[in-house]
Design a protein around this motif. Structure first.
Motif, PDB file in Angstrom:
ATOM      1  N   HIS A  12      47.124 -35.134 -37.250  1.00  0.00           N
ATOM      2  CA  HIS A  12      47.217 -33.688 -37.066  1.00  0.00           C
ATOM      3  C   HIS A  12      48.479 -33.209 -37.784  1.00  0.00           C
ATOM      4  O   HIS A  12      49.585 -33.317 -37.242  1.00  0.00           O
ATOM      5  CB  HIS A  12      47.266 -33.396 -35.554  1.00  0.00           C
ATOM      6  CG  HIS A  12      47.475 -31.959 -35.200  1.00  0.00           C
ATOM      7  ND1 HIS A  12      47.765 -31.553 -33.908  1.00  0.00           N
ATOM      8  CD2 HIS A  12      47.439 -30.821 -35.937  1.00  0.00           C
ATOM      9  CE1 HIS A  12      47.895 -30.244 -33.876  1.00  0.00           C
ATOM     10  NE2 HIS A  12      47.717 -29.770 -35.095  1.00  0.00           N
ATOM     11  N   THR A  61      42.307 -27.041 -38.419  1.00  0.00           N
ATOM     12  CA  THR A  61      42.857 -26.766 -37.086  1.00  0.00           C
ATOM     13  C   THR A  61      43.234 -25.297 -36.987  1.00  0.00           C
ATOM     14  O   THR A  61      43.788 -24.735 -37.941  1.00  0.00           O
ATOM     15  CB  THR A  61      44.117 -27.631 -36.882  1.00  0.00           C
ATOM     16  OG1 THR A  61      43.762 -28.981 -37.083  1.00  0.00           O
ATOM     17  CG2 THR A  61      44.701 -27.459 -35.491  1.00  0.00           C
ATOM     18  N   LEU A  68      39.558 -28.621 -35.048  1.00  0.00           N
ATOM     19  CA  LEU A  68      40.492 -28.798 -33.923  1.00  0.00           C
ATOM     20  C   LEU A  68      40.946 -27.423 -33.432  1.00  0.00           C
ATOM     21  O   LEU A  68      41.504 -26.631 -34.196  1.00  0.00           O
ATOM     22  CB  LEU A  68      41.694 -29.636 -34.371  1.00  0.00           C
ATOM     23  CG  LEU A  68      42.893 -29.725 -33.432  1.00  0.00           C
ATOM     24  CD1 LEU A  68      42.509 -30.155 -32.027  1.00  0.00           C
ATOM     25  CD2 LEU A  68      43.926 -30.704 -33.995  1.00  0.00           C
TER      26      LEU A  68
END
Ligand code: DX5
Ligand code: ZN
Length: 214
Positions: free
Chosen positions: A65, A112, A133
């Motif tokens: 991430h 994300t 995400l």
């Protein structure tokens, strides 16, 4: 089946290898690695050298991430060790080009969104994503409270994937515990990140099993 991606952000890094062994034994599905640059988010975590060492110590897929500004500058470095490589919609790269590049580099691609970004912003990017995400806290720190506004976004993304016939993993990150995990799954998530809830447990393996069975 729900997949668990524990965030190692609050691990004692000198004991990380042991923690990873415990997580493997507990049956987690992947490891969530939070990379923070002190610019895109107001915190600094770790980068490529730590991730390289983790890769050498585990067969678990690495779910990276990136919380970094203009992530296109670094994806080639991280792609060497990533199985899933995700970056933020808001981080200032060409999102279409970057999602394509991540796949070309042999990784699964993930975009994300922060709590302030509507789910609809990424609808047109879905065909280029293997995972999306949804942040359920402001990125930057573990141990924050789950924001219920993430739930509608999970559902909107799930519905959009269904209507486009896309089979994409939907991950949620931030404040996951035994109360919020079932809500997130019901809303559409199938990959749960959990940091503090797992690492604060006396028995991490039992905690992982508990979340999996919720
Ligand atoms: C926050 C990170 C999260 C966080 C999760 O910026 O992306 O992965 O560490 O930690 P908990 O589960 O404690 O909210
Ligand atoms: Zn994260």
């Amino acid at each position: 089946m729900v997949k668990i991606s524990p965030s190692v952000l609050i691990s004692d890094f000198l004991n990380l290898a042991q923690d990873i062994k415990k997580l493997e034994a507990a049956g987690v599905d992947m490891l969530h690695l939070d990379v923070m640059d002190g610019i895109f988010v107001p915190n600094i975590s770790f980068g490529v050298p730590v991730i390289k060492s983790i890769k050498e110590h585990t067969k678990l897929p690495l779910d990276i991430h990136l919380m970094i500004d203009r992530p296109h500058r670094y994806v080639e470095d991280f792609a060497k060790y990533a199985d899933i490589l995700g970056f933020h919609y808001e981080a200032g790269s060409d999102n279409v080009a970057l999602l394509k590049k991540i796949r070309e580099l042999g990784c699964k691609s993930c975009i994300t969104i922060k709590p302030c970004t509507p789910a609809e912003s990424i609808f047109d990017l879905l065909p280029l994503c293997d995972m999306v995400l949804v942040m359920s806290v402001e990125p930057g720190f573990g141990g924050q409270k789950f924001m219920p506004s993430a739930l509608d976004k999970l559902t909107a993304l799930k519905n959009e994937c269904n209507s486009r016939g896309l089979n994409i993993d939907i991950e949620v990150d931030g404040g996951i515990n035994k109360e919020t995990a079932p809500l997130a799954v019901k809303a559409g998530a199938n990959v749960l990140v959990a940091g503090n809830y797992i690492f604060s447990a006396e028995d991490m393996a039992a905690r992982v099993k508990e979340i999996k069975s919720l």
